[in-house]
Design an enzyme around this catalytic site. Structure first.
Site, PDB file in Angstrom:
ATOM      1  N   CYS A 102       0.841  -1.203   0.000  1.00  0.00           N
ATOM      2  CA  CYS A 102       0.000   0.000   0.000  1.00  0.00           C
ATOM      3  C   CYS A 102       0.879   1.256   0.000  1.00  0.00           C
ATOM      4  O   CYS A 102       1.721   1.433   0.873  1.00  0.00           O
ATOM      5  CB  CYS A 102      -0.931   0.002   1.206  1.00  0.00           C
ATOM      6  SG  CYS A 102      -1.927   1.501   1.263  1.00  0.00           S
ATOM      7  N   HIS A 171       2.676  -6.301  -7.707  1.00  0.00           N
ATOM      8  CA  HIS A 171       2.162  -5.190  -8.508  1.00  0.00           C
ATOM      9  C   HIS A 171       3.370  -4.560  -9.209  1.00  0.00           C
ATOM     10  O   HIS A 171       4.314  -4.136  -8.530  1.00  0.00           O
ATOM     11  CB  HIS A 171       1.446  -4.206  -7.584  1.00  0.00           C
ATOM     12  CG  HIS A 171       0.904  -2.999  -8.277  1.00  0.00           C
ATOM     13  ND1 HIS A 171       0.321  -1.957  -7.598  1.00  0.00           N
ATOM     14  CD2 HIS A 171       0.847  -2.661  -9.589  1.00  0.00           C
ATOM     15  CE1 HIS A 171      -0.076  -1.030  -8.459  1.00  0.00           C
ATOM     16  NE2 HIS A 171       0.243  -1.435  -9.668  1.00  0.00           N
ATOM     17  N   GLY A 205      -1.280  -5.576 -12.007  1.00  0.00           N
ATOM     18  CA  GLY A 205      -1.080  -4.233 -12.543  1.00  0.00           C
ATOM     19  C   GLY A 205      -1.472  -4.158 -14.003  1.00  0.00           C
ATOM     20  O   GLY A 205      -0.816  -4.745 -14.863  1.00  0.00           O
ATOM     21  N   ASP A 206      -2.593  -3.469 -14.258  1.00  0.00           N
ATOM     22  CA  ASP A 206      -3.032  -3.162 -15.623  1.00  0.00           C
ATOM     23  C   ASP A 206      -3.537  -4.371 -16.415  1.00  0.00           C
ATOM     24  O   ASP A 206      -3.549  -4.324 -17.639  1.00  0.00           O
ATOM     25  CB  ASP A 206      -1.919  -2.463 -16.427  1.00  0.00           C
ATOM     26  CG  ASP A 206      -1.457  -1.165 -15.782  1.00  0.00           C
ATOM     27  OD1 ASP A 206      -2.105  -0.718 -14.818  1.00  0.00           O
ATOM     28  OD2 ASP A 206      -0.455  -0.601 -16.240  1.00  0.00           O
TER      29      ASP A 206
HETATM   30  C1  LIG Z   1      -9.712   1.523  -4.871  1.00  0.00           C
HETATM   31  C2  LIG Z   1      -8.484   0.686  -4.631  1.00  0.00           C
HETATM   32  C3  LIG Z   1      -8.242   0.164  -3.375  1.00  0.00           C
HETATM   33  C4  LIG Z   1      -7.109  -0.623  -3.150  1.00  0.00           C
HETATM   34  N1  LIG Z   1      -6.934  -1.198  -1.912  1.00  0.00           N
HETATM   35  C5  LIG Z   1      -5.935  -2.118  -1.747  1.00  0.00           C
HETATM   36  C6  LIG Z   1      -5.843  -2.880  -0.551  1.00  0.00           C
HETATM   37  O1  LIG Z   1      -6.665  -2.753   0.373  1.00  0.00           O
HETATM   38  N2  LIG Z   1      -4.825  -3.761  -0.459  1.00  0.00           N
HETATM   39  C7  LIG Z   1      -3.902  -3.950  -1.465  1.00  0.00           C
HETATM   40  O2  LIG Z   1      -2.996  -4.788  -1.340  1.00  0.00           O
HETATM   41  N3  LIG Z   1      -3.972  -3.228  -2.599  1.00  0.00           N
HETATM   42  C8  LIG Z   1      -4.976  -2.351  -2.772  1.00  0.00           C
HETATM   43  N4  LIG Z   1      -5.098  -1.717  -3.967  1.00  0.00           N
HETATM   44  C9  LIG Z   1      -4.166  -2.040  -5.066  1.00  0.00           C
HETATM   45  C10 LIG Z   1      -4.732  -3.152  -5.938  1.00  0.00           C
HETATM   46  O3  LIG Z   1      -4.875  -4.335  -5.190  1.00  0.00           O
HETATM   47  C11 LIG Z   1      -3.821  -3.430  -7.159  1.00  0.00           C
HETATM   48  O4  LIG Z   1      -2.543  -3.791  -6.686  1.00  0.00           O
HETATM   49  C12 LIG Z   1      -3.680  -2.217  -8.057  1.00  0.00           C
HETATM   50  O5  LIG Z   1      -4.922  -1.582  -8.261  1.00  0.00           O
HETATM   51  C13 LIG Z   1      -3.073  -2.618  -9.415  1.00  0.00           C
HETATM   52  O6  LIG Z   1      -3.851  -3.586 -10.047  1.00  0.00           O
HETATM   53  P1  LIG Z   1      -4.915  -3.191 -11.213  1.00  0.00           P
HETATM   54  O7  LIG Z   1      -4.155  -2.461 -12.285  1.00  0.00           O
HETATM   55  O8  LIG Z   1      -5.447  -4.513 -11.689  1.00  0.00           O
HETATM   56  O9  LIG Z   1      -5.938  -2.318 -10.592  1.00  0.00           O
HETATM   57  C14 LIG Z   1      -6.177  -0.881  -4.198  1.00  0.00           C
HETATM   58  C15 LIG Z   1      -6.425  -0.328  -5.453  1.00  0.00           C
HETATM   59  C16 LIG Z   1      -7.554   0.439  -5.686  1.00  0.00           C
HETATM   60  C17 LIG Z   1      -7.790   1.008  -7.060  1.00  0.00           C
END
Ligand SMILES: Cc1cc2nc3c(=O)[nH]c(=O)nc-3n(C[C@H](O)[C@H](O)[C@H](O)COP(=O)(O)O)c2cc1C
Length: 332
Positions: A102, A171, A205-206
């Protein structure tokens, strides 16, 4: 086929990413129905759990139907993390995941989340202690590194594996990047290609299209894809990817009936879970996503997000179905 501890997963599993205020039980259930193979709770504060803060404790709720499910916790204090492992275990998740990714200031400034990427020894020793303290598989979700100058993810992943971490989701961004730029999957491939690695390495990621998932599987050779933002308001991403893998063709987007049904069920599950008032209030941010892309929708959206009682929201869904039931999403 990958395994997390004793949990057997299908070939190239799709994981629903932990997302604060998004990955609640109703949303996880919807994603599970649409093909997510593993789902995670949003991150839960270890300090909140040991203080018995109601908000943190409520986040531990899981449905049987969403298994296998991982509960994600964060913190940087060993005692609090170990105590929270005991609390988490009472909810009987299948996996406990540690958030080491995070990027948010209030988390990082306490050395938790991605903050721990500045102290890899602590990251490893915390993981080791948690593995030793629990019979459940402990997994880690992290980022590539703190910044571009400190990407040591190959070494970090191997050390986490060696202390008993059962899977790692990475990520493809640094903490410094936050959510900017494109995710870089090259270092994740290096982790996977390390001949000493034997635990599953999931890429994150993406991943927002079936093609991106295919690339992660075939070009990068990763063990599975974790999907976050692309699933928000669109749990159908999981079935679309699976269909593409099986047939090489694209599944038609969900019909309006399916979208209305998802919104309805999300609201109903939230009410069953949290009661009428909280259910209506906290679901607002979710269900309007299900109708993204429909022209002239404002009036209906307003009704959904301002009504205080579920009957009015359900009535708004009915109106949407009546008015847009034949909306062709392939043209949207
Ligand atoms: C609204 C939101 C809340 C998130 N909360 C968390 C979380 O609680 N724990 C975590 O490990 N990552 C959190 N993330 C990160 C996501 O798990 C992920 O690593 C990141 O969005 C990249 O993946 P994506 O491109 O598929 O969205 C959050 C992302 C978003 C957009």
């Amino acid at each position: 086929m990958p395994k997390i501890g004793d949990i057997q997963l299908p070939d190239f599993p799709l994981l629903l990413a932990p997302m604060e205020d998004v990955s609640d039980p109703p949303f996880r259930a919807l994603c599970k129905e649409q093909g997510a193979d593993v789902v995670y709770t949003e991150f839960i504060s270890s300090e909140g759990l040991i203080r018995d803060a109601a908000k943190s404790v409520m986040k531990l709720d899981i449905y049987e139907k969403e298994r296998p499910v991982g509960i994600q916790i964060f913190g940087a204090n060993l005692d609090s993390m170990l105590q929270s492992v005991e609390i988490v275990e009472k909810s009987r998740p299948d996996i406990i995941d540690i958030n080491f990714g995070c990027p948010v200031k209030k988390v990082v400034s306490r050395g938790a989340g991605a903050g721990i990427l500045k102290d890899i020894d602590l990251m490893v020793s915390l993981t080791k202690a948690m593995v030793e303290h629990s019979n459940l598989p402990i997994t880690v979700k992290t980022r590539l590194g703190w910044d571009d100058d400190s990407i040591k993810i190959v070494e970090v992943a191997e050390r986490l594996q060696d202390v008993g971490c059962k899977a790692i989701s990475i990520h493809g961004r640094t903490r410094a990047q936050m959510y900017k730029g494109n995710a870089n999957w090259d270092p994740i491939r290096e982790v996977k290609n390390n001949p000493r690695m034997h635990i599953p390495v999931f890429g994150n990621g993406d991943v927002d299209t079936p093609e991106a998932a295919l690339k992660m599987r075939d070009e990068y050779g990763l063990d599975g894809a974790m999907i976050g933002r692309a699933s928000i308001g669109y749990p159908w991403i999981f079935r679309e990817i699976k269909h593409f893998f099986e047939t090489g063709t694209h599944l038609a987007p969900p019909t309006m009936e399916e979208r209305v049904d998802a919104a309805r069920r999300h609201l109903q599950m939230s009410i069953d879970w949290k009661g009428e008032i909280l259910g209506v209030f906290e679901t607002r941010r979710h269900y309007t996503n299900y109708f993204k892309g429909i022209p002239n929708f404002k009036e209906h959206r307003m009704k959904m997000v301002t009504s205080d009682d579920s009957a009015s929201v359900f009535a708004a869904f009915d109106e949407v179905m009546e008015k847009f039931g034949n909306h062709n999403f392939t043209l949207a």
